[in-house]
Design a protein around this motif. Structure first.
Motif, PDB file in Angstrom:
ATOM      1  N   ILE A  25      92.919  47.224  26.010  1.00  9.98           N
ATOM      2  CA  ILE A  25      93.565  48.294  26.776  1.00  9.98           C
ATOM      3  C   ILE A  25      94.935  48.610  26.201  1.00  9.98           C
ATOM      4  CG2 ILE A  25      94.517  48.877  29.034  1.00  9.98           C
ATOM      5  CD1 ILE A  25      92.230  47.218  30.278  1.00  9.98           C
ATOM      6  N   VAL A  26      95.709  47.585  25.872  1.00 10.25           N
ATOM      7  CA  VAL A  26      97.036  47.789  25.281  1.00 10.25           C
ATOM      8  C   VAL A  26      96.908  48.490  23.931  1.00 10.25           C
ATOM      9  CG1 VAL A  26      99.059  46.611  24.320  1.00 10.25           C
ATOM     10  CG2 VAL A  26      98.117  45.882  26.521  1.00 10.25           C
ATOM     11  N   ARG A  27      95.907  48.126  23.157  1.00 11.49           N
ATOM     12  CA  ARG A  27      95.690  48.788  21.858  1.00 11.49           C
ATOM     13  C   ARG A  27      95.389  50.269  22.060  1.00 11.49           C
ATOM     14  NH1 ARG A  27      92.005  43.986  20.568  1.00 11.49           N
ATOM     15  NH2 ARG A  27      93.402  42.484  19.542  1.00 11.49           N
ATOM     16  N   TYR A  74      96.204  52.305  24.592  1.00 13.68           N
ATOM     17  CA  TYR A  74      97.412  53.047  24.971  1.00 13.68           C
ATOM     18  C   TYR A  74      98.348  53.209  23.771  1.00 13.68           C
ATOM     19  CZ  TYR A  74      96.422  52.714  30.008  1.00 13.68           C
ATOM     20  OH  TYR A  74      95.871  52.831  31.257  1.00 13.68           O
ATOM     21  N   SER A  75      98.536  52.136  23.018  1.00 12.84           N
ATOM     22  CA  SER A  75      99.476  52.163  21.896  1.00 12.84           C
ATOM     23  C   SER A  75      98.984  53.058  20.771  1.00 12.84           C
ATOM     24  CB  SER A  75      99.705  50.738  21.365  1.00 12.84           C
ATOM     25  OG  SER A  75     100.303  49.909  22.341  1.00 12.84           O
ATOM     26  N   ALA A  76      97.672  53.171  20.611  1.00 12.52           N
ATOM     27  CA  ALA A  76      97.110  53.990  19.528  1.00 12.52           C
ATOM     28  C   ALA A  76      97.272  55.481  19.793  1.00 12.52           C
ATOM     29  CB  ALA A  76      95.627  53.658  19.345  1.00 12.52           C
ATOM     30  N   ALA A  77      97.412  55.849  21.063  1.00 10.97           N
ATOM     31  CA  ALA A  77      97.462  57.266  21.431  1.00 10.97           C
ATOM     32  C   ALA A  77      98.866  57.843  21.274  1.00 10.97           C
ATOM     33  CB  ALA A  77      96.990  57.443  22.868  1.00 10.97           C
ATOM     34  N   ASP A  78      98.929  59.157  21.044  1.00  9.33           N
ATOM     35  CA  ASP A  78     100.207  59.865  21.004  1.00  9.33           C
ATOM     36  C   ASP A  78     100.612  60.343  22.390  1.00  9.33           C
ATOM     37  OD1 ASP A  78     100.951  60.251  17.995  1.00  9.33           O
ATOM     38  OD2 ASP A  78      98.795  60.629  18.119  1.00  9.33           O
ATOM     39  N   LEU A  79      99.627  60.561  23.258  1.00 16.41           N
ATOM     40  CA  LEU A  79      99.910  60.932  24.642  1.00 16.41           C
ATOM     41  C   LEU A  79      98.721  60.586  25.505  1.00 16.41           C
ATOM     42  CD1 LEU A  79      99.148  64.583  25.428  1.00 16.41           C
ATOM     43  CD2 LEU A  79      99.237  63.931  23.037  1.00 16.41           C
ATOM     44  N   PHE A  80      99.003  60.379  26.782  1.00 15.10           N
ATOM     45  CA  PHE A  80      97.968  60.078  27.753  1.00 15.10           C
ATOM     46  C   PHE A  80      97.912  61.228  28.759  1.00 15.10           C
ATOM     47  CE2 PHE A  80      97.203  57.987  32.033  1.00 15.10           C
ATOM     48  CZ  PHE A  80      95.829  57.938  31.899  1.00 15.10           C
ATOM     49  N   VAL A  81      96.718  61.764  29.004  1.00 18.52           N
ATOM     50  CA  VAL A  81      96.546  62.891  29.920  1.00 18.52           C
ATOM     51  C   VAL A  81      95.858  62.404  31.189  1.00 18.52           C
ATOM     52  CG1 VAL A  81      95.537  65.161  30.265  1.00 18.52           C
ATOM     53  CG2 VAL A  81      96.398  64.506  28.010  1.00 18.52           C
ATOM     54  N   ILE A  82      96.456  62.730  32.356  1.00 15.08           N
ATOM     55  CA  ILE A  82      95.873  62.370  33.641  1.00 15.08           C
ATOM     56  C   ILE A  82      95.828  63.625  34.514  1.00 15.08           C
ATOM     57  CG2 ILE A  82      98.145  61.490  34.380  1.00 15.08           C
ATOM     58  CD1 ILE A  82      96.507  59.554  36.253  1.00 15.08           C
ATOM     59  N   PRO A  83      94.713  64.371  34.455  1.00 19.40           N
ATOM     60  CA  PRO A  83      94.584  65.621  35.210  1.00 19.40           C
ATOM     61  C   PRO A  83      94.044  65.414  36.625  1.00 19.40           C
ATOM     62  CG  PRO A  83      92.708  65.358  33.766  1.00 19.40           C
ATOM     63  CD  PRO A  83      93.560  64.131  33.577  1.00 19.40           C
ATOM     64  N   SER A  84      94.363  64.277  37.231  1.00 19.78           N
ATOM     65  CA  SER A  84      93.842  63.966  38.563  1.00 19.78           C
ATOM     66  C   SER A  84      94.290  64.999  39.583  1.00 19.78           C
ATOM     67  CB  SER A  84      94.313  62.583  39.012  1.00 19.78           C
ATOM     68  OG  SER A  84      93.818  61.576  38.153  1.00 19.78           O
ATOM     69  N   LEU A  85      93.409  65.299  40.526  1.00 21.96           N
ATOM     70  CA  LEU A  85      93.698  66.275  41.574  1.00 21.96           C
ATOM     71  C   LEU A  85      94.306  65.625  42.805  1.00 21.96           C
ATOM     72  CD1 LEU A  85      90.441  68.394  41.268  1.00 21.96           C
ATOM     73  CD2 LEU A  85      92.612  68.661  40.061  1.00 21.96           C
ATOM     74  N   PHE A 115     103.032  46.329  26.422  1.00 20.01           N
ATOM     75  CA  PHE A 115     104.184  46.633  25.569  1.00 20.01           C
ATOM     76  C   PHE A 115     103.698  47.431  24.364  1.00 20.01           C
ATOM     77  CE2 PHE A 115     102.287  42.731  24.135  1.00 20.01           C
ATOM     78  CZ  PHE A 115     102.312  42.822  22.745  1.00 20.01           C
ATOM     79  N   PRO A 116     104.598  48.166  23.701  1.00 24.84           N
ATOM     80  CA  PRO A 116     104.161  49.022  22.576  1.00 24.84           C
ATOM     81  C   PRO A 116     103.774  48.216  21.344  1.00 24.84           C
ATOM     82  CG  PRO A 116     106.296  49.710  23.487  1.00 24.84           C
ATOM     83  CD  PRO A 116     106.004  48.357  24.034  1.00 24.84           C
ATOM     84  N   LEU A 117     102.601  48.500  20.826  1.00 26.73           N
ATOM     85  CA  LEU A 117     102.194  48.012  19.504  1.00 26.73           C
ATOM     86  C   LEU A 117     102.457  49.112  18.478  1.00 26.73           C
ATOM     87  CD1 LEU A 117      98.680  46.467  20.333  1.00 26.73           C
ATOM     88  CD2 LEU A 117     100.773  45.197  19.828  1.00 26.73           C
ATOM     89  N   PRO A 118     102.766  48.770  17.235  1.00 27.42           N
ATOM     90  CA  PRO A 118     102.854  49.815  16.212  1.00 27.42           C
ATOM     91  C   PRO A 118     101.553  50.604  16.160  1.00 27.42           C
ATOM     92  CG  PRO A 118     103.693  47.718  15.372  1.00 27.42           C
ATOM     93  CD  PRO A 118     103.051  47.426  16.698  1.00 27.42           C
ATOM     94  N   LYS A 119     101.648  51.923  16.147  1.00 27.59           N
ATOM     95  CA  LYS A 119     100.444  52.753  16.200  1.00 27.59           C
ATOM     96  C   LYS A 119      99.478  52.435  15.068  1.00 27.59           C
ATOM     97  CE  LYS A 119     102.160  56.565  18.958  1.00 27.59           C
ATOM     98  NZ  LYS A 119     101.649  55.927  20.170  1.00 27.59           N
TER      99      LYS A 119
END
Length: 420
Positions: free
Chosen positions: A311-313, A315-326, A225-229
């Motif tokens: 792990i939750v921290r 994700y919550s700390a980031a502004d975006l998640f990048v997944i360049p998987s092929l 769940f979202p934590l405050p950044k």
């Protein structure tokens, strides 16, 4: 009704994590569900290790090594060593008490020395209903886990691009025929974690007239769940005034995870941004940190995270998640990030378009386009505060509606009742 899940691992790799989450979700839904794995690294409720003694654990590791050795003489290069499983090495578990007591057998990712094709044939011979949740293409190919652009899995394989010497009657063709024999008369219901994978499975003659279903992997959205950044960044000792781009993978250097595309896109992004020093990187996963030294932004490397709270921290700390998987099926990482309210940027490949709604929960990138990958990151970074908040809400809501464990457990329970 007693359900037994069969998986090589229960903590290592996305398929194992997904299998374990299905097992635990079913238990919380009141189903009598257990999981039998080759070997456990930690004890966990409703998870049983096939290897209980020191000797059995050594033999489990030996089977893994022997399984890889059976492929090494045929591999095109070391780069594909773990991308193909001949299915020649495994153990017979058909008489195991948990197998005998189960009303339904639920297969997951079972290669790397746990179950061979012959092991599967013995399980199918018990004539118990079998659900097979496919976390990659291995169940309906001659051995590869993802076929890429090759379509020969649809009709007996052969001339395999993963093999040093490809021929019509090569290792992949033999593997395909062994599976065809094993699947004959099996009470089997294949399930793709994504519509993309289910659609590919339907094209393989290995499944003949079987009804291939599609049920996504589950997530406990009460845990993710979202934590405050500001709070997440303070707990991770990160500066609060920066914008963070997150990259995460079980193994950062894994070829299919597309790290090189991420690296090139960051170089383009740095040239595009008016204030590039306001952007920094957050990276977690196993691998050699020296790979990160050439990145054009300052980075924070968290290493391999095993703590759910950490792990939750992240994700919550980031502004975006990048997944360049092929190549991907239905990545747990996308689900986790969106549940934490963090939008996702990823290539339009595999099951990713089913998860990321373009410019609604993130940004879908033209496949293998470095330029568009940079555009996607920039698009999210340049959102207004209101626009970004709406992206975050949309991302969270999409996961709760489609992937929450209560939703997925209900779909599996309905399937069990249908086939039992």
């Amino acid at each position: 009704m007693k359900v037994l899940h069969l998986s090589t691992f229960h903590r290592y790799g996305g398929a194992a994590i997904a299998a374990n989450r299905i097992n635990q979700a079913l238990n919380r839904a009141g189903v009598l569900s257990e999981m039998l794995v080759a070997e456990t690294s930690v004890e966990e409720p409703h998870v049983v290790s096939l290897a209980e003694t020191a000797w059995q654990r050594r033999w489990s590791k030996a089977r893994f090594a022997l399984d890889r050795l059976t492929f090494m003489p045929f591999e095109r290069s070391r780069a594909v060593r773990f991308a193909f499983s001949p299915g020649l090495v495994g153990t017979d578990i058909s008489q195991h008490p948990l197998v005998q007591q189960a009303d339904i057998l639920h297969l997951h990712w079972t290669t790397f020395g746990f179950l061979s094709t012959r092991s599967l044939q013995k399980l199918f011979a018990l004539q118990k209903p079998v659900v097979w949740t496919m976390h990659d293409m291995g169940a309906f190919t001659g051995g590869c886990h993802h076929s890429g652009t090759c379509e020969r899995y649809q009709d007996q394989c052969g001339n395999c691009p993963f093999l040093r010497t490809a021929a019509p009657d090569d290792l992949s063709h033999g593997g395909w025929l062994r599976k065809q024999k094993a699947y004959a008369n099996a009470r089997l219901t294949p399930v793709g974690c994504s519509q993309w994978l289910a659609n590919r499975a339907r094209k393989s003659r290995l499944f003949g007239d079987l009804a291939v279903r599609s049920i996504p992997n589950p997530l406990d959205t009460k845990q993710f769940f979202p934590l405050p950044k500001a709070v997440a960044r303070w707990e991770l000792k990160l500066p609060d005034h920066k914008r963070f781009i997150l990259f995460a993978a079980a193994k950062v250097s894994a070829l299919g995870k597309g790290f090189s595309y991420f690296q090139k896109a960051l170089t383009v992004l740095r040239q595009q941004l008016a204030q590039p020093n306001d952007v920094e990187l957050l990276i977690f996963g196993a691998g050699d940190e020296s790979l990160l030294n050439s990145l054009p932004f300052r980075y924070y490397f968290l290493g391999s995270l095993s703590s759910l709270e950490q792990i939750v921290r992240a994700y919550s700390a980031a502004d975006l998640f990048v997944i360049p998987s092929l190549e991907e099926n239905l990545p747990n990482t996308i689900m986790e990030s969106m549940a934490c309210g963090t939008p996702v940027v990823g290539f339009e490949v595999g099951g990713i378009p089913e998860m990321v709604r373009h410019r609604q929960t993130g940004y879908l990138v033209e496949y293998r386009s470095v330029e568009d990958l940079a555009n996607g990151m920039r698009w999210i970074l340049e959102q207004s505060e209101t626009g970004y908040e709406q992206l975050a809400v949309n991302a969270r809501n999409h996961v709760v509606a489609n992937y929450d464990e209560t939703v997925v457990a209900g779909r599996y329970l309905a399937l069990y009742e249908e086939i039992f």
